[in-house]
Write a protein that holds these residues in place. Structure first.
Motif, PDB file in Angstrom:
ATOM      1  N   ASP A  71       0.748  -1.017  -0.175  1.00  0.00           N
ATOM      2  CA  ASP A  71      -0.079  -0.219   0.057  1.00  0.00           C
ATOM      3  C   ASP A  71       1.055   1.260   0.046  1.00  0.00           C
ATOM      4  O   ASP A  71       0.545   2.380  -0.619  1.00  0.00           O
ATOM      5  N   SER A  72       1.757   1.429   0.891  1.00  0.00           N
ATOM      6  CA  SER A  72       2.965   2.388   0.970  1.00  0.00           C
ATOM      7  C   SER A  72       3.282   2.796  -1.242  1.00  0.00           C
ATOM      8  O   SER A  72       2.964   4.001  -0.840  1.00  0.00           O
ATOM      9  N   GLY A 123       3.406  11.224   0.044  1.00  0.00           N
ATOM     10  CA  GLY A 123       4.203  11.238   0.559  1.00  0.00           C
ATOM     11  C   GLY A 123       5.883  10.066   0.835  1.00  0.00           C
ATOM     12  O   GLY A 123       5.124   9.094   0.749  1.00  0.00           O
ATOM     13  N   PRO A 124       6.395  10.067   1.961  1.00  0.00           N
ATOM     14  CA  PRO A 124       7.381   9.629   2.394  1.00  0.00           C
ATOM     15  C   PRO A 124       7.233   8.810   3.396  1.00  0.00           C
ATOM     16  O   PRO A 124       7.903   7.333   3.624  1.00  0.00           O
ATOM     17  N   LYS A 125       5.435   9.219   4.445  1.00  0.00           N
ATOM     18  CA  LYS A 125       5.749   8.310   5.083  1.00  0.00           C
ATOM     19  C   LYS A 125       4.781   7.159   5.728  1.00  0.00           C
ATOM     20  O   LYS A 125       5.682   6.703   6.557  1.00  0.00           O
ATOM     21  N   PRO A 126       4.421   6.531   4.670  1.00  0.00           N
ATOM     22  CA  PRO A 126       4.378   5.403   4.372  1.00  0.00           C
ATOM     23  C   PRO A 126       5.183   4.477   3.680  1.00  0.00           C
ATOM     24  O   PRO A 126       5.418   2.949   4.205  1.00  0.00           O
ATOM     25  N   ILE A 139      16.436   3.130  -0.618  1.00  0.00           N
ATOM     26  CA  ILE A 139      15.386   3.582  -1.503  1.00  0.00           C
ATOM     27  C   ILE A 139      15.643   4.536  -0.918  1.00  0.00           C
ATOM     28  O   ILE A 139      16.060   5.434   0.162  1.00  0.00           O
ATOM     29  N   LYS A 140      14.956   5.776  -2.401  1.00  0.00           N
ATOM     30  CA  LYS A 140      15.524   7.430  -2.557  1.00  0.00           C
ATOM     31  C   LYS A 140      14.331   8.001  -1.756  1.00  0.00           C
ATOM     32  O   LYS A 140      12.987   7.073  -1.825  1.00  0.00           O
ATOM     33  N   LEU A 141      14.786   8.374  -0.970  1.00  0.00           N
ATOM     34  CA  LEU A 141      13.530   9.955  -0.644  1.00  0.00           C
ATOM     35  C   LEU A 141      13.040  10.589  -1.589  1.00  0.00           C
ATOM     36  O   LEU A 141      13.739  10.528  -2.666  1.00  0.00           O
ATOM     37  N   ILE A 176      10.414  15.261   9.374  1.00  0.00           N
ATOM     38  CA  ILE A 176      10.644  15.661   8.030  1.00  0.00           C
ATOM     39  C   ILE A 176      10.862  16.913   7.692  1.00  0.00           C
ATOM     40  O   ILE A 176       9.843  17.581   8.134  1.00  0.00           O
ATOM     41  N   TYR A 177      11.493  17.203   6.852  1.00  0.00           N
ATOM     42  CA  TYR A 177      11.737  18.692   7.005  1.00  0.00           C
ATOM     43  C   TYR A 177      11.521  19.020   5.243  1.00  0.00           C
ATOM     44  O   TYR A 177      11.832  18.338   3.973  1.00  0.00           O
ATOM     45  N   ASP A 178      11.083  20.257   4.535  1.00  0.00           N
ATOM     46  CA  ASP A 178      11.616  20.826   2.955  1.00  0.00           C
ATOM     47  C   ASP A 178      12.639  21.095   2.947  1.00  0.00           C
ATOM     48  O   ASP A 178      13.089  22.200   3.524  1.00  0.00           O
TER      49      ASP A 178
END
Length: 270
Positions: free
Chosen positions: A38-39, A45-48, A118-120, A230-232
């Motif tokens: 599902d992620s 975004g990155p959280k899942p 895994i690239k963010l 988590i930052y911009d």
């Protein structure tokens, strides 16, 4: 080796990670597998993806009966190697290795074989805030490397733990002036090997030790963490270039820090 993350769809490298994780998690129940799938289907975004990676790391720890986890770190950027602002950040599956295979190092961790980093997303990053505050700002490249390179570790029973971590190539070779052994590890490796295109990440021997041929690059042994932000990346870049990384931006994110449930391995948000 290059991997990519997209907000929608999956790259071939990501599909490889998914398939490998499914095989890995097959003996640990369908919920974990569904979460991981599902992620990658989600565009939220990155959280899942991070949450699914934690679930996979717990499964690795249980399967291997060793400490295992996720290492966040910026990859070497050949176009601008001295500027971590432009470097991509990845999640790397890591597992503790026996001291006999790590040159006697008791806290040595290597990359898990068969699972690519895994690239963010390009617009977001994750950061360890435990060493940063009003008196310790981020205004040097080595400080940014230090803040964006940290580990989340689980015990063989699946519990989140604070454990000393020092990443190293799979052959256990230390990156010292006296050690001339060469590893072909394509994830963590000696600085010279990574600079030459063999390996993606400097191993944790770049912290200004007297035996090291390199200056402090902010990458050395340290305890694992239990929280992060988590930052911009664009907002951080603007504040960093003004010398106001913490006071001008990061301190506003502290109330939204993400903690990890020590028993479930899931992320806890305020």
């Amino acid at each position: 080796m290059k991997t990519g993350y997209k907000q929608s769809g999956r790259t071939l490298a990501e599909m490889t990670v998914v398939i490998a994780a499914i095989v890995l998690l097959a003996n640990f129940g369908l919920p974990a597998i569904r979460t991981f799938l599902d992620s990658f289907e989600s565009g939220t975004g990155p959280k899942p993806v991070i949450s699914a990676a934690f679930a996979s790391a717990r499964a690795i720890a249980a399967r291997e009966q060793r400490y295992a986890g996720i290492r966040f770190q910026k990859a070497y950027n050949p176009d601008d190697p001295l500027n971590p602002l432009k470097a991509d950040q990845y999640m790397v599956f890591i597992v503790q290795e026996e001291p006999s295979k790590m040159g006697g190092l008791t806290i040595g961790f290597r990359a898990v074989e068969g699972l690519e980093p895994i690239k963010l997303p390009d617009t977001l990053g994750v950061m360890d805030m435990s060493l940063i505050g009003a008196d310790i700002d981020i205004d040097e490249p080595f400080e940014l490397n230090n803040a964006t390179a940290f580990s989340i570790i689980f015990s063989p029973s699946g519990k989140l733990v604070i454990h000393d971590v020092r990443t190293r190539n799979r052959d256990g070779y230390v990156d010292s002036a006296a050690n001339i052994d060469i590893s072909s590890d394509d994830v963590f490796n000696k600085k010279a090997q990574v600079d030459a295109g063999i390996g993606m990440f400097y191993q944790d021997d770049c912290f200004g030790a007297g035996w090291s041929p390199y200056p402090n690059l902010g990458l050395g042994p340290e305890p694992s963490r239990r929280s992060f932000i988590i930052y911009d990346r664009r907002e951080f870049k603007r504040a960093y270039e003004k010398g106001l990384a913490y006071s001008g931006y990061l301190q506003r994110l502290l109330p939204d820090a993400i903690y990890i449930n020590p028993y479930m391995g899931t992320m806890i948000e305020k």
